[in-house]
Design an enzyme around this catalytic site. Structure first.
Site, mmCIF file in Angstrom:
data_model
loop_
_atom_site.group_PDB
_atom_site.id
_atom_site.type_symbol
_atom_site.label_atom_id
_atom_site.label_comp_id
_atom_site.label_asym_id
_atom_site.label_seq_id
_atom_site.Cartn_x
_atom_site.Cartn_y
_atom_site.Cartn_z
ATOM 1 C CD GLU A 55 -1.644 83.713 48.319
ATOM 2 O OE1 GLU A 55 -2.785 83.555 48.787
ATOM 3 O OE2 GLU A 55 -0.867 84.611 48.686
ATOM 4 C CE LYS A 57 1.912 86.753 47.985
ATOM 5 N NZ LYS A 57 1.562 87.179 49.355
ATOM 6 C CE LYS A 117 -5.326 85.913 50.175
ATOM 7 N NZ LYS A 117 -3.883 85.633 50.198
ATOM 8 C CG ASN A 187 -3.792 88.184 56.635
ATOM 9 O OD1 ASN A 187 -2.589 88.003 56.846
ATOM 10 N ND2 ASN A 187 -4.232 88.685 55.491
#
Length: 260
Positions: A55, A57, A117, A187
């Site tokens: 990811e 981020k 996302k 998650n």
């Protein structure tokens, strides 16, 4: 009102503004709209890939600024080179510091699947994902009804997109399973208070039907955890903060992969 409620409230405002700015026809006429998305399953299960969904981020509501200087093309290319099966790119601005240009830059620089996302609550966002070159969309069970999950999944699949459902507990999983999904992600982060617990994944893995790819998300910072999750039955592992919090995310994933 918890952080998730605030995000969804803001998202509704963003969507109204986006629709006024860019029409559906504009999205359908965009550069990437007619490209054929990559198969999430094919890349996730490829023997020359790691199963890691790496990811990009910049920040998060729980940690604040994670990395304010990383270049999205440079980092995602390094993720790809290290064997990532897919890329996850945040497009939420207010809470995660993401932007449309991030996913466009990642698409231009890479030939592996990209997950948009974000907090998807409207079909328009799925059209955006397609237009921006994403291959996978995320549906979060805790902010959607079972009917929305089914309808959004069907809509996305109609566009050739892969669909990842995210759940946090057994109740969300059981009420959200439908045919219009490719993968189900657990998650390990509680989105109401942002605490993490990897045991969430181990507790749910056998509850996920084998017809779906099984993904563990968040709280993965040790290569040994990947080995244990694989042994438990997971196919994919979404890792963001662990790489992004370093000075060199590309080098961090390379060192991590070497230990798997």
């Amino acid at each position: 009102m918890n952080i998730l409620d605030k995000i969804v409230l803001r998202k509704k405002e963003e969507i109204v503004a986006a629709k006024a700015l860019v029409s559906v026809q504009d999205l359908e006429n965009s550069l990437h709209f007619n490209r054929t998305p990559y198969s999430f399953k094919e890349f996730l299960l490829a023997e020359d890939r790691t199963g890691i969904i790496a990811e990009f981020k910049r920040r998060s509501p729980s940690k604040g600024l994670i990395n304010g200087i990383a270049d999205v093309a440079e980092v995602t290319q390094a993720y790809n080179a290290a064997g990532a099966s897919a890329l996850s790119v945040l497009t939420d601005l207010d809470f995660f510091g993401g932007k449309t240009d991030d996913i466009l830059a990642a698409r231009a620089a890479n030939n592996i699947p990209i997950l948009r996302k974000d907090f998807m609550i409207d079909e328009y966002q799925i059209l955006e994902a397609k237009a921006w070159g994403a291959d996978i969309i995320l549906l979060i069970a805790s902010i959607l009804t079972p009917q929305q999950i089914n309808d959004f999944g069907k809509f996305a699949k109609g566009l050739g997109l892969n669909v990842l459902l995210e759940v946090h507990n057994l109740e969300e999983l059981e009420r959200s399973i439908c045919p219009n999904l490719d993968a189900i992600g657990v998650n390990n982060r509680n989105l109401t208070d942002f605490t993490v617990d990897i045991q969430t994944s181990f507790g749910l893995v056998n509850k996920i039907p084998d017809e779906f790819l099984k993904i563990s998300e968040s709280a993965i910072s040790n290569p040994q955890t990947i080995k244990e999750l694989k042994a438990a039955g997971f196919n994919g592992f979404l890792i963001g903060e662990n790489f992004m919090k370093t000075d060199n995310p590309g080098n961090a994933i390379k060192e991590f992969v070497a230990q798997i």
